[in-house]
Design a protein around this motif. Structure first.
Motif: not given
Length: 106
Positions: A74-90, A18-22
Protein backbone atom coordinates in the motif's frame (compact mmCIF):
# COMPACT_ATOMS: atom_id res chain seq x y z
CA UNK A 1 -4.87 54.14 0.22
CA UNK A 2 -4.37 50.43 0.39
CA UNK A 3 -5.61 49.59 -3.11
CA UNK A 4 -2.50 50.80 -4.97
CA UNK A 5 -0.27 47.84 -4.31
CA UNK A 6 0.67 45.21 -6.85
CA UNK A 7 -2.05 42.61 -7.37
CA UNK A 8 -1.32 39.01 -6.50
CA UNK A 9 -1.61 36.41 -9.19
CA UNK A 10 -4.67 34.25 -8.53
CA UNK A 11 -4.17 30.54 -8.05
CA UNK A 12 -6.49 27.96 -9.52
CA UNK A 13 -9.31 27.05 -7.17
CA UNK A 14 -9.22 23.46 -8.43
CA UNK A 15 -6.30 21.18 -7.70
CA UNK A 16 -5.67 18.96 -10.69
CA UNK A 17 -3.39 16.54 -8.86
CA UNK A 18 -3.81 14.67 -5.63
CA UNK A 19 -1.48 13.54 -2.91
CA UNK A 20 -2.58 10.02 -2.10
CA UNK A 21 -2.69 8.71 1.46
CA UNK A 22 -2.64 5.05 2.54
CA UNK A 23 -6.24 5.27 3.73
CA UNK A 24 -7.38 6.50 0.30
CA UNK A 25 -5.48 3.75 -1.50
CA UNK A 26 -6.92 1.05 0.77
CA UNK A 27 -10.40 2.42 0.18
CA UNK A 28 -9.92 2.39 -3.59
CA UNK A 29 -8.42 -1.10 -3.66
CA UNK A 30 -10.80 -2.66 -1.11
CA UNK A 31 -13.87 -0.59 -1.87
CA UNK A 32 -16.31 -3.50 -1.83
CA UNK A 33 -14.97 -4.86 1.46
CA UNK A 34 -15.32 -1.44 3.14
CA UNK A 35 -18.90 -1.04 1.91
CA UNK A 36 -19.73 -4.59 3.02
CA UNK A 37 -18.38 -3.88 6.53
CA UNK A 38 -20.45 -0.69 6.73
CA UNK A 39 -23.56 -2.54 5.60
CA UNK A 40 -22.98 -5.41 8.05
CA UNK A 41 -22.40 -3.13 11.02
CA UNK A 42 -24.98 -0.41 10.42
CA UNK A 43 -27.50 -2.08 8.08
CA UNK A 44 -27.25 0.95 5.79
CA UNK A 45 -26.99 0.63 2.03
CA UNK A 46 -24.23 2.43 0.10
CA UNK A 47 -25.30 5.99 -0.63
CA UNK A 48 -27.50 6.45 2.44
CA UNK A 49 -26.79 9.73 4.27
CA UNK A 50 -26.07 7.99 7.60
CA UNK A 51 -23.49 5.69 6.02
CA UNK A 52 -20.68 8.23 6.14
CA UNK A 53 -20.40 8.32 9.93
CA UNK A 54 -19.40 4.62 9.78
CA UNK A 55 -16.92 5.08 6.92
CA UNK A 56 -13.78 5.90 8.91
CA UNK A 57 -14.25 3.07 11.37
CA UNK A 58 -14.77 0.58 8.54
CA UNK A 59 -11.64 1.70 6.68
CA UNK A 60 -9.70 1.62 9.95
CA UNK A 61 -10.79 -2.00 10.55
CA UNK A 62 -9.79 -2.99 7.01
CA UNK A 63 -6.36 -1.38 7.46
CA UNK A 64 -5.89 -3.08 10.84
CA UNK A 65 -6.62 -6.43 9.22
CA UNK A 66 -3.81 -6.00 6.65
CA UNK A 67 -0.52 -7.75 7.35
CA UNK A 68 2.92 -6.11 7.04
CA UNK A 69 3.49 -7.17 3.42
CA UNK A 70 0.16 -5.73 2.31
CA UNK A 71 0.85 -2.50 4.20
CA UNK A 72 4.21 -2.22 2.46
CA UNK A 73 2.51 -2.72 -0.91
CA UNK A 74 0.00 0.00 0.00
CA UNK A 75 2.83 2.42 0.84
CA UNK A 76 4.54 1.65 -2.48
CA UNK A 77 1.24 2.24 -4.26
CA UNK A 78 0.84 5.57 -2.45
CA UNK A 79 4.25 6.70 -3.70
CA UNK A 80 3.54 5.54 -7.24
CA UNK A 81 0.08 7.13 -7.45
CA UNK A 82 1.25 10.40 -5.87
CA UNK A 83 4.30 10.75 -8.11
CA UNK A 84 2.91 9.39 -11.38
CA UNK A 85 -0.81 8.82 -11.69
CA UNK A 86 -3.41 6.29 -10.52
CA UNK A 87 -4.77 3.52 -12.77
CA UNK A 88 -7.24 4.36 -15.52
CA UNK A 89 -10.27 3.05 -13.59
CA UNK A 90 -9.63 5.50 -10.75
CA UNK A 91 -8.96 8.34 -13.18
CA UNK A 92 -12.32 7.56 -14.80
CA UNK A 93 -14.06 7.67 -11.40
CA UNK A 94 -12.57 11.08 -10.67
CA UNK A 95 -13.54 12.32 -14.14
CA UNK A 96 -17.15 11.21 -13.61
CA UNK A 97 -17.24 12.75 -10.16
CA UNK A 98 -15.42 16.06 -10.76
CA UNK A 99 -15.34 16.44 -14.54
CA UNK A 100 -18.26 18.84 -14.69
CA UNK A 101 -16.62 21.19 -12.18
CA UNK A 102 -13.39 21.15 -14.21
CA UNK A 103 -15.31 22.00 -17.39
CA UNK A 104 -17.23 24.82 -15.72
CA UNK A 105 -13.98 26.23 -14.34
CA UNK A 106 -12.73 26.88 -17.86
Amino acid sequence: LFNNKKKKERKDTIKYGRKWMPRMVVYQQKHKEVLKRIEDKSRLKPGDPGMFKHYQAAVKRVIAKLDDDELEKVKETVEEWSNNCPPLEIQAQVARKKGLAYIEHF
